[in-house]
Enzyme design. Sequence first.
Site, mmCIF file in Angstrom:
data_model
loop_
_atom_site.group_PDB
_atom_site.id
_atom_site.type_symbol
_atom_site.label_atom_id
_atom_site.label_comp_id
_atom_site.label_asym_id
_atom_site.label_seq_id
_atom_site.Cartn_x
_atom_site.Cartn_y
_atom_site.Cartn_z
ATOM 1 N N HIS A 271 73.999 -85.150 50.770
ATOM 2 C CA HIS A 271 74.405 -85.730 49.491
ATOM 3 C C HIS A 271 75.247 -86.982 49.672
ATOM 4 C CE1 HIS A 271 73.960 -81.459 47.532
ATOM 5 N NE2 HIS A 271 72.800 -82.024 47.824
ATOM 6 N N GLU B 120 62.377 -85.240 49.616
ATOM 7 C CA GLU B 120 63.279 -85.669 50.685
ATOM 8 C C GLU B 120 62.482 -85.758 51.982
ATOM 9 O OE1 GLU B 120 66.508 -82.861 50.566
ATOM 10 O OE2 GLU B 120 66.876 -83.251 48.439
ATOM 11 N N GLU C 206 63.695 -76.835 52.673
ATOM 12 C CA GLU C 206 64.326 -78.085 53.095
ATOM 13 C C GLU C 206 65.276 -77.881 54.274
ATOM 14 O OE1 GLU C 206 67.369 -79.610 50.366
ATOM 15 O OE2 GLU C 206 66.708 -78.119 48.901
#
Length: 402
Positions: free
Chosen positions: A232, A262, A358
Amino acid sequence: MTTRPEFHRFHNGEKAALPFAVEEYEDRLEELRERMESAGATVAVLTSMHNIAYYSGFLYCSFGRPYGLVVTETDCVTISAGIDAGQPWRRSFCDNITYTDWTRDNFWRAVLSVAGTGAIVGYEGDHLTLMQRDKLEDFLQPLTMLDLSYSTMNQRMYKSPAEIELIRAGAAVADVGGYAIRDAIREGVREIDVAMAGRDAMELEIASRFPDAEYRDTWVWFQSGLNTDGAHNPVTGRVLQRGDILSLNTFPMISGYYTALERTLFLGEVDAASLKIWEANVAAHEYGMSLLKPGESCASITGQINAFLAERDLLQYRTFGYGHSFGVLSHFYGREAGLELREDIDTVLEPGMVISMEPMLTIPEGLPGAGGYREHDILVITEDGNENITGFPYGPESNVVG
Protein backbone atom coordinates in the site's frame (compact mmCIF):
# COMPACT_ATOMS: atom_id res chain seq x y z
CA MET A 1 -40.17 34.27 12.14
CA THR A 2 -38.83 31.50 9.89
CA THR A 3 -38.69 28.09 11.57
CA ARG A 4 -35.28 26.45 11.41
CA PRO A 5 -35.96 22.69 11.38
CA GLU A 6 -33.85 20.09 13.16
CA PHE A 7 -34.41 17.75 10.23
CA HIS A 8 -36.68 17.48 7.21
CA ARG A 9 -37.25 15.54 4.00
CA PHE A 10 -35.62 17.27 1.04
CA HIS A 11 -36.68 15.00 -1.81
CA ASN A 12 -35.25 17.13 -4.58
CA GLY A 13 -35.64 15.75 -8.11
CA GLU A 14 -36.31 12.19 -9.19
CA LYS A 15 -34.64 9.00 -8.00
CA ALA A 16 -31.41 8.26 -9.88
CA ALA A 17 -30.45 4.96 -11.46
CA LEU A 18 -28.74 2.88 -8.76
CA PRO A 19 -26.11 0.16 -9.17
CA PHE A 20 -28.72 -2.58 -8.73
CA ALA A 21 -32.41 -3.16 -9.33
CA VAL A 22 -34.96 -2.41 -6.61
CA GLU A 23 -35.44 -6.15 -6.11
CA GLU A 24 -31.76 -6.54 -5.18
CA TYR A 25 -32.06 -4.02 -2.35
CA GLU A 26 -35.37 -5.52 -1.22
CA ASP A 27 -33.73 -8.93 -0.98
CA ARG A 28 -30.82 -7.53 1.04
CA LEU A 29 -33.18 -5.80 3.45
CA GLU A 30 -35.32 -8.90 3.81
CA GLU A 31 -32.25 -10.88 4.85
CA LEU A 32 -31.09 -8.10 7.17
CA ARG A 33 -34.46 -8.12 8.91
CA GLU A 34 -34.24 -11.89 9.29
CA ARG A 35 -30.82 -11.49 10.86
CA MET A 36 -32.13 -8.74 13.15
CA GLU A 37 -35.00 -10.97 14.25
CA SER A 38 -32.64 -13.88 14.88
CA ALA A 39 -30.39 -11.67 17.00
CA GLY A 40 -33.35 -10.08 18.80
CA ALA A 41 -32.90 -6.54 17.44
CA THR A 42 -36.04 -4.50 16.71
CA VAL A 43 -34.18 -1.66 14.97
CA ALA A 44 -30.80 -1.39 13.24
CA VAL A 45 -28.83 1.86 13.26
CA LEU A 46 -26.05 1.38 10.72
CA THR A 47 -23.32 4.00 10.39
CA SER A 48 -20.56 2.64 8.11
CA MET A 49 -20.10 3.62 4.48
CA HIS A 50 -20.09 0.00 3.36
CA ASN A 51 -23.29 -1.10 5.09
CA ILE A 52 -25.22 2.04 4.20
CA ALA A 53 -24.19 1.64 0.56
CA TYR A 54 -24.90 -2.10 0.58
CA TYR A 55 -28.45 -1.82 1.89
CA SER A 56 -29.52 1.53 0.38
CA GLY A 57 -27.28 2.33 -2.62
CA PHE A 58 -26.14 5.64 -1.08
CA LEU A 59 -22.39 6.07 -0.54
CA TYR A 60 -21.78 9.03 1.72
CA CYS A 61 -18.86 11.44 2.04
CA SER A 62 -18.53 12.16 5.75
CA PHE A 63 -16.29 15.23 6.03
CA GLY A 64 -16.65 14.97 9.81
CA ARG A 65 -20.42 14.56 9.83
CA PRO A 66 -22.29 11.41 10.94
CA TYR A 67 -24.45 9.45 8.50
CA GLY A 68 -26.79 6.57 9.11
CA LEU A 69 -29.30 4.04 7.87
CA VAL A 70 -32.18 3.17 10.18
CA VAL A 71 -33.99 -0.10 9.49
CA THR A 72 -37.09 -1.23 11.35
CA GLU A 73 -39.65 -3.91 10.60
CA THR A 74 -41.41 -1.52 8.20
CA ASP A 75 -39.03 1.39 7.49
CA CYS A 76 -35.68 1.93 5.81
CA VAL A 77 -34.36 5.50 5.94
CA THR A 78 -30.96 7.03 5.21
CA ILE A 79 -29.98 9.95 7.43
CA SER A 80 -27.79 12.55 5.71
CA ALA A 81 -26.34 16.00 6.31
CA GLY A 82 -27.86 19.17 4.83
CA ILE A 83 -24.66 19.93 2.94
CA ASP A 84 -25.56 17.10 0.52
CA ALA A 85 -29.00 18.57 -0.26
CA GLY A 86 -31.10 16.16 -2.38
CA GLN A 87 -28.32 13.87 -3.59
CA PRO A 88 -28.74 11.28 -0.79
CA TRP A 89 -32.46 11.04 -1.56
CA ARG A 90 -31.81 10.54 -5.24
CA ARG A 91 -29.15 7.89 -4.58
CA SER A 92 -31.03 6.01 -1.84
CA PHE A 93 -33.21 3.06 -2.74
CA CYS A 94 -35.31 3.93 0.31
CA ASP A 95 -36.55 7.04 2.14
CA ASN A 96 -34.17 9.80 3.26
CA ILE A 97 -34.15 12.39 6.04
CA THR A 98 -31.85 15.42 5.94
CA TYR A 99 -30.64 16.80 9.26
CA THR A 100 -29.48 20.40 9.66
CA ASP A 101 -26.47 21.99 11.33
CA TRP A 102 -28.52 24.55 13.28
CA THR A 103 -28.40 22.56 16.52
CA ARG A 104 -25.80 20.06 17.70
CA ASP A 105 -26.87 16.39 17.50
CA ASN A 106 -29.67 16.92 15.00
CA PHE A 107 -28.38 13.70 13.42
CA TRP A 108 -29.53 11.75 16.45
CA ARG A 109 -32.85 13.58 16.55
CA ALA A 110 -33.44 12.46 12.96
CA VAL A 111 -32.48 8.89 13.88
CA LEU A 112 -34.82 9.06 16.86
CA SER A 113 -37.71 10.08 14.61
CA VAL A 114 -37.48 6.69 12.89
CA ALA A 115 -36.10 4.40 15.59
CA GLY A 116 -38.06 5.67 18.59
CA THR A 117 -37.05 4.96 22.17
CA GLY A 118 -36.90 1.76 24.18
CA ALA A 119 -36.00 -0.50 21.26
CA ILE A 120 -33.46 -3.29 21.10
CA VAL A 121 -30.93 -1.52 18.90
CA GLY A 122 -28.53 -3.27 16.58
CA TYR A 123 -25.38 -1.30 15.79
CA GLU A 124 -21.94 -1.77 14.20
CA GLY A 125 -19.43 -2.40 16.96
CA ASP A 126 -16.53 -2.16 14.54
CA HIS A 127 -17.54 1.34 13.39
CA LEU A 128 -19.58 3.28 15.96
CA THR A 129 -17.23 5.45 18.03
CA LEU A 130 -17.43 5.60 21.81
CA MET A 131 -18.71 9.17 21.61
CA GLN A 132 -21.46 8.29 19.12
CA ARG A 133 -22.41 5.19 21.11
CA ASP A 134 -22.97 7.41 24.15
CA LYS A 135 -25.19 9.69 22.09
CA LEU A 136 -27.14 6.73 20.72
CA GLU A 137 -27.86 5.65 24.29
CA ASP A 138 -28.80 9.19 25.37
CA PHE A 139 -31.21 9.84 22.50
CA LEU A 140 -32.68 6.38 21.79
CA GLN A 141 -32.66 5.07 25.38
CA PRO A 142 -32.45 1.49 24.08
CA LEU A 143 -33.70 -1.42 26.14
CA THR A 144 -30.42 -3.03 25.17
CA MET A 145 -27.89 -2.93 22.31
CA LEU A 146 -26.62 -5.71 20.03
CA ASP A 147 -23.59 -5.73 17.73
CA LEU A 148 -24.64 -6.55 14.16
CA SER A 149 -21.25 -5.96 12.54
CA TYR A 150 -20.30 -9.62 12.17
CA SER A 151 -23.75 -10.64 10.91
CA THR A 152 -23.89 -7.91 8.27
CA MET A 153 -20.32 -8.73 7.19
CA ASN A 154 -21.31 -12.37 6.85
CA GLN A 155 -24.25 -11.39 4.64
CA ARG A 156 -22.01 -9.27 2.40
CA MET A 157 -19.54 -12.16 1.90
CA TYR A 158 -22.08 -14.01 -0.27
CA LYS A 159 -22.46 -12.22 -3.59
CA SER A 160 -25.65 -12.15 -5.64
CA PRO A 161 -25.49 -12.74 -9.40
CA ALA A 162 -25.93 -8.99 -9.91
CA GLU A 163 -22.98 -8.24 -7.62
CA ILE A 164 -20.79 -10.76 -9.41
CA GLU A 165 -21.70 -9.15 -12.72
CA LEU A 166 -20.60 -5.75 -11.40
CA ILE A 167 -17.39 -7.18 -9.93
CA ARG A 168 -16.66 -8.91 -13.23
CA ALA A 169 -17.00 -5.57 -15.02
CA GLY A 170 -14.69 -3.98 -12.46
CA ALA A 171 -12.04 -6.63 -13.07
CA ALA A 172 -12.22 -5.88 -16.80
CA VAL A 173 -11.79 -2.16 -16.08
CA ALA A 174 -8.76 -2.96 -13.90
CA ASP A 175 -7.23 -4.79 -16.88
CA VAL A 176 -7.76 -1.69 -19.05
CA GLY A 177 -5.84 0.34 -16.50
CA GLY A 178 -3.11 -2.28 -16.44
CA TYR A 179 -2.56 -2.10 -20.17
CA ALA A 180 -2.46 1.71 -20.07
CA ILE A 181 0.18 1.56 -17.35
CA ARG A 182 2.26 -0.99 -19.20
CA ASP A 183 2.19 1.23 -22.30
CA ALA A 184 3.31 4.26 -20.26
CA ILE A 185 6.34 2.62 -18.65
CA ARG A 186 9.70 3.86 -19.92
CA GLU A 187 13.00 5.07 -18.55
CA GLY A 188 12.96 8.64 -17.27
CA VAL A 189 9.27 8.98 -16.46
CA ARG A 190 8.01 9.38 -12.91
CA GLU A 191 5.83 6.97 -10.96
CA ILE A 192 3.09 9.62 -10.86
CA ASP A 193 3.09 9.97 -14.67
CA VAL A 194 2.53 6.24 -15.11
CA ALA A 195 -0.11 6.14 -12.38
CA MET A 196 -2.13 8.95 -13.98
CA ALA A 197 -2.21 7.11 -17.31
CA GLY A 198 -3.78 4.09 -15.64
CA ARG A 199 -6.26 6.08 -13.61
CA ASP A 200 -7.45 8.15 -16.58
CA ALA A 201 -7.93 5.04 -18.73
CA MET A 202 -10.03 3.37 -16.04
CA GLU A 203 -12.22 6.39 -15.37
CA LEU A 204 -12.99 6.69 -19.09
CA GLU A 205 -13.80 2.96 -19.24
CA ILE A 206 -16.09 3.15 -16.21
CA ALA A 207 -17.93 6.14 -17.69
CA SER A 208 -18.39 4.19 -20.91
CA ARG A 209 -19.68 1.05 -19.21
CA PHE A 210 -21.77 2.77 -16.52
CA PRO A 211 -23.15 6.04 -17.91
CA ASP A 212 -25.55 6.53 -14.96
CA ALA A 213 -23.02 5.96 -12.18
CA GLU A 214 -21.25 8.36 -9.85
CA TYR A 215 -17.54 8.62 -10.61
CA ARG A 216 -15.11 8.86 -7.72
CA ASP A 217 -12.21 7.24 -5.90
CA THR A 218 -10.69 5.20 -8.76
CA TRP A 219 -6.95 5.16 -8.18
CA VAL A 220 -3.58 3.61 -9.02
CA TRP A 221 -0.59 2.70 -6.87
CA PHE A 222 2.42 2.36 -9.14
CA GLN A 223 5.70 1.78 -7.34
CA SER A 224 9.30 1.26 -8.42
CA GLY A 225 12.54 0.10 -6.83
CA LEU A 226 12.57 0.38 -3.05
CA ASN A 227 9.01 1.73 -3.12
CA THR A 228 7.72 -1.74 -4.07
CA ASP A 229 8.43 -3.19 -0.61
CA GLY A 230 4.90 -2.53 0.69
CA ALA A 231 1.56 -3.38 -0.88
CA HIS A 232 0.00 0.00 0.00
CA ASN A 233 2.91 2.37 -0.57
CA PRO A 234 1.74 5.64 -2.18
CA VAL A 235 2.86 6.93 -5.54
CA THR A 236 5.93 9.21 -5.61
CA GLY A 237 7.87 11.27 -8.11
CA ARG A 238 10.69 8.71 -8.35
CA VAL A 239 12.08 8.47 -11.90
CA LEU A 240 12.12 4.99 -13.45
CA GLN A 241 15.49 3.44 -14.28
CA ARG A 242 16.44 0.45 -16.40
CA GLY A 243 16.44 -2.75 -14.37
CA ASP A 244 13.88 -1.41 -11.84
CA ILE A 245 11.40 -3.77 -10.25
CA LEU A 246 7.92 -2.29 -10.71
CA SER A 247 4.61 -2.89 -9.00
CA LEU A 248 1.42 -2.19 -10.99
CA ASN A 249 -1.77 -1.79 -8.92
CA THR A 250 -5.05 -0.62 -10.47
CA PHE A 251 -8.17 -0.02 -8.39
CA PRO A 252 -11.36 0.92 -10.22
CA MET A 253 -14.25 2.00 -8.00
CA ILE A 254 -17.76 1.46 -9.35
CA SER A 255 -20.61 2.59 -7.10
CA GLY A 256 -18.69 1.66 -3.97
CA TYR A 257 -17.46 -1.66 -5.35
CA TYR A 258 -13.70 -2.15 -5.41
CA THR A 259 -11.76 -4.40 -7.75
CA ALA A 260 -8.03 -4.70 -8.29
CA LEU A 261 -5.24 -5.83 -10.56
CA GLU A 262 -1.71 -6.17 -9.18
CA ARG A 263 1.36 -7.26 -11.11
CA THR A 264 5.14 -7.38 -10.82
CA LEU A 265 7.08 -5.98 -13.80
CA PHE A 266 10.68 -5.13 -14.61
CA LEU A 267 11.89 -2.25 -16.73
CA GLY A 268 14.04 -3.39 -19.65
CA GLU A 269 15.74 -6.36 -18.01
CA VAL A 270 15.56 -8.61 -14.96
CA ASP A 271 18.65 -9.97 -13.20
CA ALA A 272 19.01 -13.65 -12.33
CA ALA A 273 18.40 -13.29 -8.58
CA SER A 274 15.24 -11.24 -9.11
CA LEU A 275 14.01 -13.66 -11.76
CA LYS A 276 14.32 -16.55 -9.32
CA ILE A 277 12.21 -14.79 -6.67
CA TRP A 278 9.68 -13.62 -9.24
CA GLU A 279 9.22 -17.11 -10.66
CA ALA A 280 8.81 -18.54 -7.17
CA ASN A 281 6.11 -16.01 -6.33
CA VAL A 282 4.32 -16.75 -9.62
CA ALA A 283 4.44 -20.45 -8.75
CA ALA A 284 2.94 -19.72 -5.32
CA HIS A 285 0.26 -17.63 -7.03
CA GLU A 286 -0.70 -20.43 -9.40
CA TYR A 287 -0.62 -23.01 -6.61
CA GLY A 288 -2.79 -20.79 -4.43
CA MET A 289 -5.37 -20.30 -7.17
CA SER A 290 -5.64 -24.07 -7.57
CA LEU A 291 -6.63 -24.33 -3.88
CA LEU A 292 -9.57 -21.93 -4.08
CA LYS A 293 -12.54 -24.27 -4.16
CA PRO A 294 -15.67 -24.97 -2.10
CA GLY A 295 -15.01 -26.81 1.15
CA GLU A 296 -11.50 -25.44 1.69
CA SER A 297 -11.01 -23.16 4.70
CA CYS A 298 -9.05 -19.92 4.59
CA ALA A 299 -6.68 -21.22 7.27
CA SER A 300 -6.08 -24.50 5.42
CA ILE A 301 -5.30 -22.72 2.15
CA THR A 302 -2.94 -20.38 3.98
CA GLY A 303 -1.15 -23.30 5.59
CA GLN A 304 -0.65 -25.05 2.28
CA ILE A 305 0.84 -21.95 0.62
CA ASN A 306 3.03 -21.41 3.68
CA ALA A 307 4.41 -24.92 3.26
CA PHE A 308 4.96 -24.31 -0.46
CA LEU A 309 7.07 -21.22 0.28
CA ALA A 310 8.85 -22.83 3.24
CA GLU A 311 10.07 -25.63 0.98
CA ARG A 312 11.76 -22.94 -1.11
CA ASP A 313 13.16 -21.11 1.94
CA LEU A 314 11.05 -18.04 1.14
CA LEU A 315 8.34 -18.04 3.82
CA GLN A 316 10.24 -15.51 5.93
CA TYR A 317 9.74 -12.95 3.14
CA ARG A 318 5.94 -13.19 3.15
CA THR A 319 4.45 -9.91 4.38
CA PHE A 320 0.64 -10.39 4.75
CA GLY A 321 -2.26 -12.74 4.01
CA TYR A 322 -2.74 -14.34 0.62
CA GLY A 323 -6.08 -12.83 -0.40
CA HIS A 324 -9.36 -11.25 0.64
CA SER A 325 -13.02 -10.83 -0.23
CA PHE A 326 -14.40 -8.32 -2.72
CA GLY A 327 -17.53 -6.20 -2.68
CA VAL A 328 -18.45 -2.87 -1.07
CA LEU A 329 -15.02 -1.83 0.14
CA SER A 330 -12.14 0.51 -0.59
CA HIS A 331 -9.07 1.99 1.05
CA PHE A 332 -11.42 4.42 2.83
CA TYR A 333 -13.95 1.96 4.19
CA GLY A 334 -15.16 -1.59 4.40
CA ARG A 335 -13.63 -4.99 4.91
CA GLU A 336 -15.09 -8.47 4.97
CA ALA A 337 -12.48 -9.65 7.43
CA GLY A 338 -14.16 -13.04 7.80
CA LEU A 339 -13.02 -13.95 4.29
CA GLU A 340 -9.26 -13.43 4.26
CA LEU A 341 -6.59 -15.99 3.53
CA ARG A 342 -4.84 -15.95 6.90
CA GLU A 343 -3.93 -18.48 9.57
CA ASP A 344 -6.56 -17.15 12.01
CA ILE A 345 -9.57 -17.26 9.64
CA ASP A 346 -11.53 -20.53 9.63
CA THR A 347 -14.21 -19.51 7.10
CA VAL A 348 -14.92 -22.27 4.58
CA LEU A 349 -15.19 -21.20 0.94
CA GLU A 350 -18.63 -21.54 -0.64
CA PRO A 351 -20.07 -20.83 -4.10
CA GLY A 352 -20.88 -17.16 -4.58
CA MET A 353 -17.92 -15.88 -2.62
CA VAL A 354 -15.38 -13.70 -4.45
CA ILE A 355 -11.77 -13.71 -3.30
CA SER A 356 -8.32 -12.70 -4.48
CA MET A 357 -5.13 -14.69 -4.63
CA GLU A 358 -2.21 -12.32 -4.05
CA PRO A 359 0.98 -13.75 -2.55
CA MET A 360 3.70 -11.18 -1.91
CA LEU A 361 7.36 -11.64 -1.12
CA THR A 362 9.48 -8.68 0.00
CA ILE A 363 13.26 -9.08 -0.20
CA PRO A 364 15.05 -6.40 1.88
CA GLU A 365 17.48 -3.92 0.38
CA GLY A 366 21.03 -5.24 0.21
CA LEU A 367 19.99 -8.80 -0.62
CA PRO A 368 20.00 -10.27 -4.16
CA GLY A 369 16.62 -9.72 -5.80
CA ALA A 370 15.62 -6.90 -3.45
CA GLY A 371 12.09 -5.56 -3.87
CA GLY A 372 8.44 -6.49 -3.49
CA TYR A 373 6.91 -9.17 -5.73
CA ARG A 374 3.12 -9.54 -5.95
CA GLU A 375 0.60 -11.03 -8.36
CA HIS A 376 -3.14 -10.57 -7.83
CA ASP A 377 -6.14 -12.19 -9.52
CA ILE A 378 -9.84 -12.11 -8.58
CA LEU A 379 -11.66 -15.43 -8.48
CA VAL A 380 -15.34 -16.30 -8.13
CA ILE A 381 -15.94 -19.49 -6.15
CA THR A 382 -18.16 -21.84 -8.20
CA GLU A 383 -19.88 -25.14 -7.42
CA ASP A 384 -16.81 -27.18 -8.31
CA GLY A 385 -13.86 -24.79 -8.23
CA ASN A 386 -13.33 -21.19 -9.24
CA GLU A 387 -13.51 -18.79 -12.17
CA ASN A 388 -10.65 -16.36 -12.65
CA ILE A 389 -12.12 -13.05 -13.86
CA THR A 390 -8.76 -11.25 -14.20
CA GLY A 391 -7.37 -11.19 -17.74
CA PHE A 392 -4.08 -9.27 -17.56
CA PRO A 393 -1.08 -11.63 -17.98
CA TYR A 394 1.45 -12.22 -15.23
CA GLY A 395 5.05 -13.39 -15.04
CA PRO A 396 8.39 -12.73 -16.75
CA GLU A 397 7.22 -13.80 -20.22
CA SER A 398 4.78 -10.85 -20.38
CA ASN A 399 5.97 -8.22 -17.96
CA VAL A 400 9.58 -7.31 -18.71
CA VAL A 401 8.69 -4.07 -20.46
CA GLY A 402 10.01 -0.75 -21.72
